[in-house]
Write a protein that holds these residues in place. Sequence first.
Motif, PDB file in Angstrom:
ATOM      1  N   ARG A  38       4.342  -5.630   6.803  1.00  0.00           N
ATOM      2  CA  ARG A  38       3.313  -5.607   5.743  1.00  0.00           C
ATOM      3  C   ARG A  38       3.924  -5.978   4.402  1.00  0.00           C
ATOM      4  O   ARG A  38       3.656  -5.348   3.393  1.00  0.00           O
ATOM      5  CB  ARG A  38       2.638  -4.236   5.654  1.00  0.00           C
ATOM      6  N   GLU A  93     -10.180 -10.254   3.940  1.00  0.00           N
ATOM      7  CA  GLU A  93     -10.277  -9.012   4.703  1.00  0.00           C
ATOM      8  C   GLU A  93     -11.367  -9.193   5.738  1.00  0.00           C
ATOM      9  O   GLU A  93     -12.418  -9.766   5.471  1.00  0.00           O
ATOM     10  CB  GLU A  93     -10.616  -7.846   3.769  1.00  0.00           C
ATOM     11  N   ARG A  94     -11.087  -8.693   6.899  1.00  0.00           N
ATOM     12  CA  ARG A  94     -12.010  -8.909   8.012  1.00  0.00           C
ATOM     13  C   ARG A  94     -12.485  -7.554   8.484  1.00  0.00           C
ATOM     14  O   ARG A  94     -11.688  -6.673   8.784  1.00  0.00           O
ATOM     15  CB  ARG A  94     -11.230  -9.607   9.128  1.00  0.00           C
ATOM     16  N   TYR A  95     -13.780  -7.349   8.463  1.00  0.00           N
ATOM     17  CA  TYR A  95     -14.316  -6.064   8.922  1.00  0.00           C
ATOM     18  C   TYR A  95     -15.275  -6.265  10.062  1.00  0.00           C
ATOM     19  O   TYR A  95     -16.179  -7.091   9.991  1.00  0.00           O
ATOM     20  CB  TYR A  95     -15.029  -5.340   7.766  1.00  0.00           C
ATOM     21  N   ARG A 108      -6.347 -12.743  -0.023  1.00  0.00           N
ATOM     22  CA  ARG A 108      -6.382 -12.519   1.417  1.00  0.00           C
ATOM     23  C   ARG A 108      -7.832 -12.395   1.829  1.00  0.00           C
ATOM     24  O   ARG A 108      -8.705 -12.081   1.008  1.00  0.00           O
ATOM     25  CB  ARG A 108      -5.607 -11.267   1.802  1.00  0.00           C
ATOM     26  N   LEU A 146     -15.888  -1.581  -5.038  1.00  0.00           N
ATOM     27  CA  LEU A 146     -15.478  -0.268  -5.553  1.00  0.00           C
ATOM     28  C   LEU A 146     -15.945  -0.070  -6.996  1.00  0.00           C
ATOM     29  O   LEU A 146     -15.188   0.321  -7.874  1.00  0.00           O
ATOM     30  CB  LEU A 146     -13.952  -0.090  -5.485  1.00  0.00           C
ATOM     31  N   GLU A 194      -5.392  -3.118  -4.026  1.00  0.00           N
ATOM     32  CA  GLU A 194      -4.135  -3.457  -3.351  1.00  0.00           C
ATOM     33  C   GLU A 194      -3.874  -4.953  -3.332  1.00  0.00           C
ATOM     34  O   GLU A 194      -3.611  -5.535  -2.288  1.00  0.00           O
ATOM     35  CB  GLU A 194      -4.131  -2.905  -1.917  1.00  0.00           C
ATOM     36  N   ALA A 204       1.142  -1.356  -8.572  1.00  0.00           N
ATOM     37  CA  ALA A 204       0.616  -1.582  -7.231  1.00  0.00           C
ATOM     38  C   ALA A 204       0.061  -0.294  -6.641  1.00  0.00           C
ATOM     39  O   ALA A 204      -0.934  -0.308  -5.915  1.00  0.00           O
ATOM     40  CB  ALA A 204       1.703  -2.130  -6.326  1.00  0.00           C
ATOM     41  N   PRO A 234      -6.522  -0.034  -6.986  1.00  0.00           N
ATOM     42  CA  PRO A 234      -7.330   0.372  -5.836  1.00  0.00           C
ATOM     43  C   PRO A 234      -7.625  -0.782  -4.871  1.00  0.00           C
ATOM     44  O   PRO A 234      -8.016  -0.551  -3.739  1.00  0.00           O
ATOM     45  CB  PRO A 234      -8.611   0.894  -6.473  1.00  0.00           C
ATOM     46  N   LYS A 256      -5.651   4.365   0.808  1.00  0.00           N
ATOM     47  CA  LYS A 256      -6.247   4.311  -0.529  1.00  0.00           C
ATOM     48  C   LYS A 256      -7.738   4.036  -0.436  1.00  0.00           C
ATOM     49  O   LYS A 256      -8.519   4.957  -0.172  1.00  0.00           O
ATOM     50  CB  LYS A 256      -5.511   3.313  -1.397  1.00  0.00           C
ATOM     51  N   PHE A 257      -8.138   2.798  -0.639  1.00  0.00           N
ATOM     52  CA  PHE A 257      -9.582   2.542  -0.641  1.00  0.00           C
ATOM     53  C   PHE A 257     -10.021   1.540   0.423  1.00  0.00           C
ATOM     54  O   PHE A 257     -10.886   1.828   1.219  1.00  0.00           O
ATOM     55  CB  PHE A 257     -10.031   2.056  -2.021  1.00  0.00           C
ATOM     56  N   LEU A 258      -9.401   0.373   0.402  1.00  0.00           N
ATOM     57  CA  LEU A 258      -9.862  -0.675   1.310  1.00  0.00           C
ATOM     58  C   LEU A 258      -9.227  -0.493   2.680  1.00  0.00           C
ATOM     59  O   LEU A 258      -8.007  -0.491   2.796  1.00  0.00           O
ATOM     60  CB  LEU A 258      -9.493  -2.044   0.741  1.00  0.00           C
ATOM     61  N   PRO A 259     -10.055  -0.332   3.724  1.00  0.00           N
ATOM     62  CA  PRO A 259      -9.488  -0.090   5.058  1.00  0.00           C
ATOM     63  C   PRO A 259      -8.568  -1.212   5.510  1.00  0.00           C
ATOM     64  O   PRO A 259      -7.620  -0.975   6.250  1.00  0.00           O
ATOM     65  CB  PRO A 259     -10.724  -0.010   5.952  1.00  0.00           C
ATOM     66  N   ASP A 260      -8.819  -2.425   5.020  1.00  0.00           N
ATOM     67  CA  ASP A 260      -7.974  -3.533   5.433  1.00  0.00           C
ATOM     68  C   ASP A 260      -6.528  -3.318   4.993  1.00  0.00           C
ATOM     69  O   ASP A 260      -5.601  -3.768   5.650  1.00  0.00           O
ATOM     70  CB  ASP A 260      -8.486  -4.830   4.815  1.00  0.00           C
ATOM     71  N   ALA A 261      -6.363  -2.627   3.882  1.00  0.00           N
ATOM     72  CA  ALA A 261      -5.016  -2.442   3.344  1.00  0.00           C
ATOM     73  C   ALA A 261      -4.387  -1.134   3.779  1.00  0.00           C
ATOM     74  O   ALA A 261      -3.318  -0.786   3.302  1.00  0.00           O
ATOM     75  CB  ALA A 261      -5.064  -2.509   1.820  1.00  0.00           C
ATOM     76  N   PHE A 262      -5.049  -0.415   4.676  1.00  0.00           N
ATOM     77  CA  PHE A 262      -4.444   0.817   5.177  1.00  0.00           C
ATOM     78  C   PHE A 262      -3.105   0.476   5.801  1.00  0.00           C
ATOM     79  O   PHE A 262      -2.991  -0.444   6.599  1.00  0.00           O
ATOM     80  CB  PHE A 262      -5.326   1.475   6.248  1.00  0.00           C
ATOM     81  N   GLY A 263      -2.088   1.215   5.406  1.00  0.00           N
ATOM     82  CA  GLY A 263      -0.767   0.880   5.926  1.00  0.00           C
ATOM     83  C   GLY A 263      -0.119   2.087   6.557  1.00  0.00           C
ATOM     84  O   GLY A 263      -0.771   3.066   6.919  1.00  0.00           O
ATOM     85  N   SER A 323       0.828  -1.196   0.000  1.00  0.00           N
ATOM     86  CA  SER A 323       0.000   0.000   0.000  1.00  0.00           C
ATOM     87  C   SER A 323       0.871   1.259   0.000  1.00  0.00           C
ATOM     88  O   SER A 323       0.539   2.199  -0.674  1.00  0.00           O
ATOM     89  CB  SER A 323      -1.055   0.048   1.102  1.00  0.00           C
TER      90      SER A 323
END
Lengths: 170, 443, 251
Positions: free
Chosen positions: C60, C69-71, C67, C232, C133, C127, C131, B387-394, B64
């Motif tokens: 990271r 993703e867990r919300y 992967r 998205l 990732e 990368a 969007p 960027k967009f997906l909160p999971d990938a916030f770095g 990210s």
Amino acid sequence: MAKSILGIFQYEEDFLNAAKSLKASGFNDITLMSPIRLEEAEEIVGLYKSNVRYFSLTGAITGAITGFSLAVVCALVFILPTGGRAIIAFPPFLVITYEVTILFGVLATLLGFHFVSGLPAWRDKAYKVDTNIDRFSIAVDPGSDTDSTKIEQTLRDAGAEEVKQLEVAA
Amino acid sequence: MTDTNYQEPGYADVNRDILQTLLVTGPKYWITFGISASVALICFFGPWAYQLYVGVGAAGMNRSAMWGTYLSNFIFWIGLSHSGTLLSAVLHITHSGWRKAIYRSAEAMTLFSLMTAACFVMVHVGRLWFVHWTAPIPNPMELWPNFRSPLMFDVMAVTTYLTASSIFIYMGSVPDYAAVRDASTGLRRRLYTIFSFGWRGTAKEWHTLSWAYMFFAVFVIPLAVSVHSIVSWDFALSIVPGLHQTIFAPYFVCGAIYSGTAGIVSVMFLLRKYMQLERYIREIHLDNLGKLLIVLSLIWTYINIVEVFTGWYSGTSFEYEFLKFRLFGFYAPLYWEMILFCAVVPLFMLHKKIRTSWKWMFIISILINIGMFTERFIIVATSLPRKFLPDAFGFYFPSFVEIMISIGSFAIFTTLFLIFIKWTPCVSIYEVKETLKPLRRDA
Amino acid sequence: MAKITDKIKEYTRPGYYEKFDYHWTMSIDLDRCTGCGACVVACQAENNLPIVGEKRFKERREMKWLRIERYWEGEYPNLKLKFLPMLCQQCDQAPCETPCPVAATYHNQDGLNTQIYNRCIGTRTCAVYCPYEVRYFNWFTYTWDEPLEQQLNPDVTVREKGVMEKCTFCVQRIRMAKDKAKDDNRRRVKDGEVTPACVQSCASEAMQFGDLNDPNSKVSKMTKNKRAYHVLEELNTKPSVVYLQKVEKHD
């Protein structure tokens, strides 16, 4: 070996007047040297517009064509579609065209400079170091001995600080 | 002007004073040169070699935040490079006389910061040994570069800029190389005979040079504008919040000229101080550059406000998230420092006393460039991790290798510049003469 | 002459190749997804993904083409957990493809977003532009300790440092199915003949894979479901992965 007469002046007006009177007496092969650019001196030897501009124009046009064709040909040699864009995509290719236009324009102008000015010229020529510091000088190529006395006289009359004869490579 | 007892130098003084910067080399020069060259070697090339050996993982980048200080340094140096050529060319075609004493060092800054920037492209890529694939030359895979890519724009733009600005500075120096040739002996004389093309200063030569030079200037202006626009498109053509903005091209161009002009002020200060050029680099230059800096800082501030405003006005959660991170997140102190140095501090220059004081202007110019350096860092470091997906916030923090390489780049620039001032007169001899009293009886 | 103008028209039209031979599509039913992570492990095994270790994971720099993703939603005690398996969306209008200066990533005729490792120089622009990732970079050259190198899949390469990689929809399996169809003198691959490793390992059959150009394939039917959506979608990337919304009870 050819002879050359070099007249050295301290003041700009004297230098320009000498050049004018030499011109008037029919000596066309005169070289005016100055430490800075003098537009009057250029006018005396009859330089108005430089041919460098044709080089620049040709270079820029060639560059535009080359740039665009480079991008198009590279895209067509191996067709790799990306991101749903067209294979020949105008907006990005125009950027390439723009850059190559400038690149070729600059290179052609450089070529034009060398071509028009006759530089590089590393042969010995009529030259005195002072003219690149704070003196003006006129170099004339005399045809005959009678001419050379006349030239020297003209230069002296105009107020030359020094007049000398030089042997230079033809 | 403030310097009432200023005595105008004569033509011969100009030659003597400026050529002594080339011909006389003191121990101070060698010490500085030695230090900067060894810092460049140890801080830049050492860590770079290590990074080449282990992989780009030696830097602090992660998923990210795939871009880091290498890219921000690249933009910074490209930005600094806009000082010279652009300023010199614009002032040349507008016949601004005050350009003549300062343009050479400004153009040198252009050239060497561009070279430093080019180093960062090399440092940035993952597989340096294949970097020639970006050039349109035949390769074993029979593939050609993808000209739809903003990075290819960059390759073309930087190559063109490097070529054009080196030709520009070289052609402008030809009469001065002749002056060096005339003043020197031995090997140096022979070298400068070649450099000067056998220049004599004939009317024909002056005429052609001035025409060619004008064309170079005319070519270089749109080029310089396009180069930084293109660098901004590396970012703006993505869809990342905080990078995907139409204002980026003018933003980058303005920022580039801004930091470049500040860079000129710093370099002028140092040259004047250590090269005894007080008679040529004067308060009038400082005053004019100061005015330019104020205008640029106001434009820059405006664009920054627009950037935040459009982010807020867009009403999308992505933009909000990114703005929140930039303005109040971990890097918020850096952001506000940038605002302080680039938008507030330059306002002091509105006062003429400060604008014509070398000391203050030096400090302000350094602060502006610190601010601009952080600006570039912030653009990269606060946009990509959100960027967009909160999971990938770095999160991105530069590693030791990256910090060392960033320091080393300044040493590279200094080393190249130090070589330059011993190679080319750092103030244009013939153009300074044009600003002096002409050698006329009536003058 | 007419041929040339046709060619020019074809090449200057955006969305060239938008009609693919196949349009490989995956559907993921989030209502069925249990978040067990079997797909992640299967992907790791199939595609020779390196195990980076705890340190690199914390940095990271993990390598997971797929992967989960867990919300978490809401506040305790009304806490909801949602899973979103995230893999390369194989976008038709992929933002990642255009910026590659060396054309290491492009769209092939199967509608797949390919990544050519040999060609990659590691600018990492793809990368940054992605969007979702889902592109992973080889920060180092990863190695496999003995005897782990014995379990590497011979159909898939291992990548060196400085190369970008990502989910390929198990392109090696697609390739094999196409070869088999050719051997059997069939023009097209049958529905269900290709199953990527993640789809194969999904215990709850949340994932379906197939050709969207075939209106009768399972995945085509899934995309017509009312719950179907793209992640998205507003970015107009036109992903090839379709998610089916989780069914929620509203009180």
